[in-house]
Design a protein around this motif. Structure first.
Motif, mmCIF file in Angstrom:
data_model
loop_
_atom_site.group_PDB
_atom_site.id
_atom_site.type_symbol
_atom_site.label_atom_id
_atom_site.label_comp_id
_atom_site.label_asym_id
_atom_site.label_seq_id
_atom_site.Cartn_x
_atom_site.Cartn_y
_atom_site.Cartn_z
ATOM 1 N N GLY A 10 0.838 -1.193 0.000
ATOM 2 C CA GLY A 10 0.000 0.000 0.000
ATOM 3 C C GLY A 10 0.868 1.236 0.000
ATOM 4 N N ARG A 11 0.224 2.396 -0.045
ATOM 5 C CA ARG A 11 0.988 3.641 -0.044
ATOM 6 C C ARG A 11 1.685 3.827 1.292
ATOM 7 N N PRO A 12 2.804 4.610 1.283
ATOM 8 C CA PRO A 12 3.434 4.926 2.558
ATOM 9 C C PRO A 12 2.400 5.537 3.509
ATOM 10 N N ASN A 13 2.470 5.168 4.779
ATOM 11 C CA ASN A 13 1.604 5.735 5.807
ATOM 12 C C ASN A 13 0.189 5.143 5.854
ATOM 13 N N ALA A 14 -0.073 4.110 5.059
ATOM 14 C CA ALA A 14 -1.411 3.510 5.042
ATOM 15 C C ALA A 14 -1.701 2.744 6.339
ATOM 16 N N GLY A 15 -0.640 2.439 7.087
ATOM 17 C CA GLY A 15 -0.833 1.709 8.350
ATOM 18 C C GLY A 15 -0.364 0.260 8.283
ATOM 19 N N LYS A 16 0.526 -0.039 7.329
ATOM 20 C CA LYS A 16 0.975 -1.421 7.107
ATOM 21 C C LYS A 16 1.719 -1.985 8.323
ATOM 22 N N SER A 17 2.703 -1.234 8.794
ATOM 23 C CA SER A 17 3.531 -1.748 9.898
ATOM 24 C C SER A 17 2.712 -1.858 11.190
ATOM 25 N N THR A 18 1.815 -0.912 11.400
ATOM 26 C CA THR A 18 0.963 -0.957 12.593
ATOM 27 C C THR A 18 0.082 -2.205 12.559
ATOM 28 N N LEU A 19 -0.431 -2.539 11.374
ATOM 29 C CA LEU A 19 -1.257 -3.744 11.234
ATOM 30 C C LEU A 19 -0.428 -4.995 11.504
ATOM 31 N N THR A 31 7.090 2.129 13.398
ATOM 32 C CA THR A 31 6.026 2.956 12.808
ATOM 33 C C THR A 31 6.226 4.416 13.193
ATOM 34 N N SER A 32 5.702 5.302 12.361
ATOM 35 C CA SER A 32 5.636 6.716 12.742
ATOM 36 C C SER A 32 4.579 7.383 11.878
ATOM 37 N N ASP A 33 4.281 8.647 12.169
ATOM 38 C CA ASP A 33 3.275 9.350 11.358
ATOM 39 C C ASP A 33 3.878 9.870 10.053
ATOM 40 N N LYS A 34 5.145 9.534 9.783
ATOM 41 C CA LYS A 34 5.779 10.003 8.542
ATOM 42 C C LYS A 34 5.850 8.870 7.522
ATOM 43 N N THR A 37 8.779 5.283 6.689
ATOM 44 C CA THR A 37 9.516 4.912 7.896
ATOM 45 C C THR A 37 10.175 3.554 7.673
ATOM 46 N N THR A 38 9.408 2.627 7.066
ATOM 47 C CA THR A 38 9.906 1.273 6.804
ATOM 48 C C THR A 38 10.801 1.283 5.574
ATOM 49 N N ARG A 39 11.984 0.672 5.688
ATOM 50 C CA ARG A 39 12.926 0.698 4.558
ATOM 51 C C ARG A 39 13.262 -0.674 4.000
ATOM 52 N N SER A 118 -7.952 0.424 6.081
ATOM 53 C CA SER A 118 -7.311 0.631 7.383
ATOM 54 C C SER A 118 -7.854 1.883 8.085
ATOM 55 N N LYS A 119 -7.545 1.992 9.356
ATOM 56 C CA LYS A 119 -7.856 3.174 10.186
ATOM 57 C C LYS A 119 -9.348 3.482 10.233
ATOM 58 N N ILE A 120 -10.195 2.455 10.338
ATOM 59 C CA ILE A 120 -11.644 2.721 10.313
ATOM 60 C C ILE A 120 -12.133 3.451 11.569
ATOM 61 N N ASP A 121 -11.279 3.528 12.594
ATOM 62 C CA ASP A 121 -11.654 4.348 13.755
ATOM 63 C C ASP A 121 -11.770 5.820 13.374
ATOM 64 N N LYS A 122 -11.226 6.174 12.186
ATOM 65 C CA LYS A 122 -11.268 7.572 11.757
ATOM 66 C C LYS A 122 -12.489 7.905 10.907
ATOM 67 N N VAL A 123 -13.261 6.902 10.516
ATOM 68 C CA VAL A 123 -14.459 7.200 9.708
ATOM 69 C C VAL A 123 -15.738 6.849 10.479
ATOM 70 N N VAL A 147 -10.518 -2.620 8.924
ATOM 71 C CA VAL A 147 -9.873 -2.849 10.230
ATOM 72 C C VAL A 147 -9.417 -1.534 10.869
ATOM 73 N N SER A 148 -9.251 -1.585 12.174
ATOM 74 C CA SER A 148 -8.486 -0.549 12.858
ATOM 75 C C SER A 148 -7.420 -1.269 13.666
ATOM 76 N N ALA A 149 -6.171 -1.118 13.241
ATOM 77 C CA ALA A 149 -5.071 -1.816 13.926
ATOM 78 C C ALA A 149 -4.843 -1.198 15.302
ATOM 79 N N ILE A 150 -5.023 0.108 15.386
ATOM 80 C CA ILE A 150 -4.762 0.802 16.647
ATOM 81 C C ILE A 150 -5.793 0.433 17.709
ATOM 82 N N LYS A 151 -7.044 0.307 17.293
ATOM 83 C CA LYS A 151 -8.108 -0.071 18.253
ATOM 84 C C LYS A 151 -8.298 -1.592 18.315
HETATM 85 N N1 GDP Z 1 -6.181 6.271 13.806
HETATM 86 C C1 GDP Z 1 -5.421 5.265 13.362
HETATM 87 N N2 GDP Z 1 -4.142 5.519 13.008
HETATM 88 C C2 GDP Z 1 -3.396 4.483 12.555
HETATM 89 C C3 GDP Z 1 -3.924 3.164 12.425
HETATM 90 N N3 GDP Z 1 -2.941 2.372 11.919
HETATM 91 C C4 GDP Z 1 -1.859 3.169 11.750
HETATM 92 N N4 GDP Z 1 -2.113 4.436 12.136
HETATM 93 C C5 GDP Z 1 -1.174 5.578 12.146
HETATM 94 O O1 GDP Z 1 -0.784 5.883 10.810
HETATM 95 C C6 GDP Z 1 0.605 6.273 10.782
HETATM 96 C C7 GDP Z 1 1.361 5.418 9.795
HETATM 97 O O2 GDP Z 1 1.391 4.088 10.271
HETATM 98 P P1 GDP Z 1 2.475 3.046 9.763
HETATM 99 O O3 GDP Z 1 2.046 1.724 10.299
HETATM 100 O O4 GDP Z 1 3.861 3.514 10.089
HETATM 101 O O5 GDP Z 1 2.235 3.136 8.185
HETATM 102 P P2 GDP Z 1 3.043 2.409 6.984
HETATM 103 O O6 GDP Z 1 3.913 3.462 6.377
HETATM 104 O O7 GDP Z 1 1.999 1.978 6.012
HETATM 105 O O8 GDP Z 1 3.805 1.266 7.566
HETATM 106 C C8 GDP Z 1 1.120 6.148 12.208
HETATM 107 O O9 GDP Z 1 1.093 7.441 12.810
HETATM 108 C C9 GDP Z 1 0.126 5.224 12.871
HETATM 109 O O10 GDP Z 1 -0.003 5.432 14.259
HETATM 110 C C10 GDP Z 1 -5.280 2.927 12.834
HETATM 111 O O11 GDP Z 1 -5.829 1.822 12.792
HETATM 112 N N5 GDP Z 1 -5.970 4.030 13.266
#
Ligand code: GDP
Ligand code: MG
Length: 295
Positions: A10-19, A31-34, A37-39, A118-123, A147-151
């Motif tokens: 998926g695109r960078p920041n989609a939430g792959k590593s968090t999942l 993981t980070s909000d940038k 991050t993953t290389r 991903s991140k369905i807690d945001k919708v 899914v929401s990986a965070i929740k």
């Molecule tokens: N609200 C919310 N944020 C998430 C979720 N999963 C990931 N994030 C956030 O999205 C950002 C990017 O996540 P990351 O896993 O590093 O994305 P990657 O680049 O696809 O690996 C981080 O700030 C995460 O905390 C989720 O399920 N819900």
């Protein structure tokens, strides 16, 4: 025993590593909000009594601006040929050109394709149905799973659906292993994560970490790590006012490394300037980035 290999793209920041971390229930991937991050492709191994699933977290596809960037894309593509591709799309963002581009790439492979929203807690709940419907005509996805990986919402269900697609086979790894990465590599990743979380703009992208020394004895681990930066100006920022920034990075990293190794850790960080390291073949090779992948 059921076995399978599943890539997370998926695109960078989609939430792959968090999942990935939510599935494995260990911090396998930083993981980070940038974005970016993953290389490297990071393998997380899921084990239970009935199955073993190897998940591959990828850097994500983006527009490359240097050799490192090219490597990140090629690294991602090399992980597409798996039993199942989890195509992650951030459900709080519109489906963009970047997503379209990745989907076109995915179509070249014979893998099963799950669209993971991903991140369905945001919708809002009532928007989710329409969102799922809007994706139905983009491709004949084998599954569409929000899914929401965070929740930790629906992650277990995703895992169950994956299991239902697996075939019988011989496991690839011992069943007590949750990643194929070396401890040294994970240590350098943890330090990189803290840099990504503490610094802004170009800074985290223009840095990398090399473990110069890793000495383990009965009670503790002594680690010397070098943070490589591209310019002296960046070095100044990483070090911070009278060393305050590098101290914070060290404290945060040490906490995670101690959890990883289960021992006291003495962590010494230092910073070195190497001009344009992201375009230097030799250094990229030393860092484990394969030359054929960035030329
Ligand atoms: N609200 C919310 N944020 C998430 C979720 N999963 C990931 N994030 C956030 O999205 C950002 C990017 O996540 P990351 O896993 O590093 O994305 P990657 O680049 O696809 O690996 C981080 O700030 C995460 O905390 C989720 O399920 N819900
Ligand atoms: Mg990532």
């Amino acid at each position: 025993m059921k076995v399978g290999v599943v890539s997370i793209v998926g695109r960078p920041n989609a939430g792959k590593s968090t999942l990935l971390n939510a599935i494995i229930k260990e911090k396998v991937s930083i993981t980070s909000d940038k974005p970016q991050t993953t290389r490297n492709n990071i393998q997380g191994i899921y084990n239970d009594d009935e199955c073993q699933i190897v998940f591959i977290d990828t850097p994500g596809v983006h527009k490359p601006v240097n050799k490192l960037g090219k490597f990140l894309n090629n690294e991602t593509y090399s992980a597409f040929d798996t039993d199942i591709i989890l195509f992650l799309v951030d459900s709080s963002k519109p489906f963009g050109k970047g997503d379209e581009f990745i989907l076109d790439k995915i179509k070249e492979y014979n893998s099963k394709v799950f669209l993971v929203l991903s991140k369905i807690d945001k919708v809002k709940k009532d928007e989710l149905y329409d969102l799922i419907m809007s994706y139905k005509d983009k491709y004949n996805f084998d599954e569409i799973i929000p899914v929401s990986a965070i929740k930790d919402n629906n992650v277990e269900e995703l895992l169950n659906v994956i299991k239902s697609y697996l075939n019988e086979g011989t496991p690839f790894y011992a069943n007590d292993l949750y990643t194929d990465q070396s401890v040294k590599f994970m240590v350098s990743e943890i330090i990189r994560e803290k840099i990504f979380r503490k610094t802004d703009k170009e800074i985290p992208y223009s840095t990398t970490v090399i473990i110069e020394n890793y000495d383990e004895n009965k009670s503790r681990v002594v680690i010397n790590a070098c943070i490589v930066v591209e310019r002296d100006a960046v070095k100044k920022i990483i070090v911070g006012k009278s060393g305050s920034m590098i101290k914070e990075i060290g404290i945060n990293a040490r906490e995670d490394i101690e959890k990883l190794v289960g021992k006291r850790v003495d962590l010494e960080l230092f910073v070195k300037t190497v001009n344009n390291w992201r375009d230097k073949d030799k250094l990229l090779a030393e860092l484990g980035f394969d030359k054929k992948d960035f030329e």
